[in-house]
Design an enzyme around this catalytic site. Structure first.
Site: not given
Ligand SMILES: *Cc1c(COP(=O)(O)O)cnc(C)c1O
Length: 432
Positions: A101-102, A270, A356, A231
């Site tokens: 999601a990043t 890929t 942190c 995840h």
């Molecule tokens: C964990 C999270 C992300 C980032 O997702 P990743 O797949 O770890 O890069 C983005 N937005 C929210 C709200 C999240 O909890």
């Protein structure tokens, strides 16, 4: 303090490998207990099983058009696309696979900003977004975009009147998360979608914490672009998706990674076939079990809250209880030093309201945005319940927290004064 954060600038709590603090686990409870499912979740064994064949036997490149190895991989990817689409009411062609999601948030914001630059340069978001949205906005500001960061009310929700006032003739995009990763608060997404649609402004939502937990429907909610991650929903790490609307309106996104034109030109590279298969399976399971799981976790969360509130004074929940994910509880234990509390419950993996940054401990910007002072933010704990938590675990965690908070308060002069009715806000502290 470890710099190894679980997620989202929320500090990971050290977890004892054995029964920390000499505590013994009651029957049926295995220590340490994982209760930090907003940071990440374990892979569901059914997801792992679905993924396994795609590492060795069916290892083809989904872009190989000349042989059955490629066709089989492609078939698996297309099935996963259907599974992801179904969870959010989309069509398979509207799903782009990413590394998480990043990346999805980066692709959505940068991709739209670049594509619609002629139309305008103004973006609206809000202050409690995930860093993947906030940092991307900061970057866009450096490239000449204007970003409005809406405040949130004390309950963590944005004020729709603020949003209405923020639109101007240059607004091209609104990015407001569906559910917050620290306080679990669910924004009025359907109302936001409607306001955007009426104005012809695109609406992106970070749906990571919401999809698979509560109902998400991109059409009835007028969501144009939605970010997902594997995840957080019992799928693998390093795989995510971006929903990109194809009709009414057709959203266009400039690719941010070039090379080969995969994913309809929006995201080259890929494809991570086993990961994608896992994400698809995770979405399928979530769709089938969301209702019963949400009800079960909601009851456990409410039990945890009731137990804590029944035994402790000066604690308060952060964020709206009404508009909230069923699996989230974020509580401040006032007059308790946050770090001591975390150390005291070190056989329970939760996150604190501290982050942190280099050498110092910063209070969570999400809790600060609700109006909490630094001390209270530091004394806060996020409980993130998940599919594999049991009632016995919740009971153990509640008892443990109550025990530690009481012990710490016995040592707290502030708490003593408050109990004696002294108004500590009027005390003039002397430096020694
Ligand atoms: C964990 C999270 C992300 C980032 O997702 P990743 O797949 O770890 O890069 C983005 N937005 C929210 C709200 C999240 O909890």
């Amino acid at each position: 303090m470890s710099k190894n954060t679980f997620d989202d600038d929320v500090t990971a709590v050290p977890v004892a490998t054995a029964n920390g603090n000499g505590s013994t686990a009651p029957k049926g409870v295995k220590l340490p207990i994982y209760m930090d499912n907003h940071a990440t979740s374990p892979v569901d064994p059914r997801v792992l099983e679905a993924m396994m064949p795609y590492f060795t036997g069916i290892f083809g490149n989904a872009a190989s058009r000349n042989h059955s190895f490629g066709w089989e991989a492609e078939g698996a990817v297309e099935r996963a696309r259907e599974q992801v689409a179904k969870l959010i009411g989309a069509t398979a062609k509207e799903i782009i696979f990413t590394s998480g999601a990043t990346e999805s948030n980066n692709l959505a914001l940068k991709g739209i900003a670049e594509m619609y630059r002629e139309r305008g340069n103004h973006i609206i978001t809000q202050v409690t977004e995930h860093k993947a949205v906030l940092d991307t906005c900061k970057r866009l500001e450096k490239s000449g975009y204007r970003v409005t960061y809406l405040p949130v009310k004390a309950d963590g929700l944005i004020d729709l009147e603020d949003l209405k006032r923020a639109f101007d003739e240059k607004t091209i995009l609104v990015s407001i998360m569906f559910a917050n990763n620290e306080i679990g608060v669910v924004q009025p997404v359907a109302e936001i979608g409607k306001l955007c649609r009426e104005r012809g402004v695109l609406f992106h939502s970070d749906g990571v914490q919401a999809a698979g937990k509560i109902s998400v429907d991109v059409n009835s909610m007028n969501i144009d672009v939605l970010s997902l991650s594997g995840h957080k929903i019992y799928g693998p790490k390093g795989v995510g998706a971006l929903y990109v609307r194809r009709r009414n309106p057709r959203v266009q996104i400039s690719e941010q990674i070039n090379g080969g034109g995969h994913e309809r030109g929006m995201r080259s590279g890929t494809l991570n076939v086993p990961g994608i298969v896992g994400l698809g399976k995770a979405c399928e399971i979530a769709g089938q079990e969301m209702a019963t799981e949400g009800e079960r976790l909601g009851k456990l969360r409410d039990k945890l809250k009731a137990k804590l509130e029944g035994s402790l004074d000066y604690i308060h929940v952060n964020g709206s209880m009404e508009h909230r994910l069923p699996n989230n509880l974020n509580i401040s234990f006032v007059y308790v030093e946050g770090e001591s509390l975390l150390m005291g419950i070190n056989d329970v993996a939760v996150s604190s309201g501290s982050a942190c940054t280099s050498a110092t401990l910063e209070p969570s910007y999400v809790l600060k945005a609700l109006g909490l002072g630094d001390d209270v933010a530091h004394s806060s704990i996020r409980f993130g319940l998940g599919r594999f938590n049991t009632e016995a675990e919740v009971d153990y965690v509640a008892d443990k927290v109550i025990d530690i908070v009481k012990k710490l308060r016995e040592l707290s002069p502030l708490y003593e004064m408050v109990k004696e009715g002294i108004d500590i806000s009027k005390i003039e502290w002397q430096a020694h």
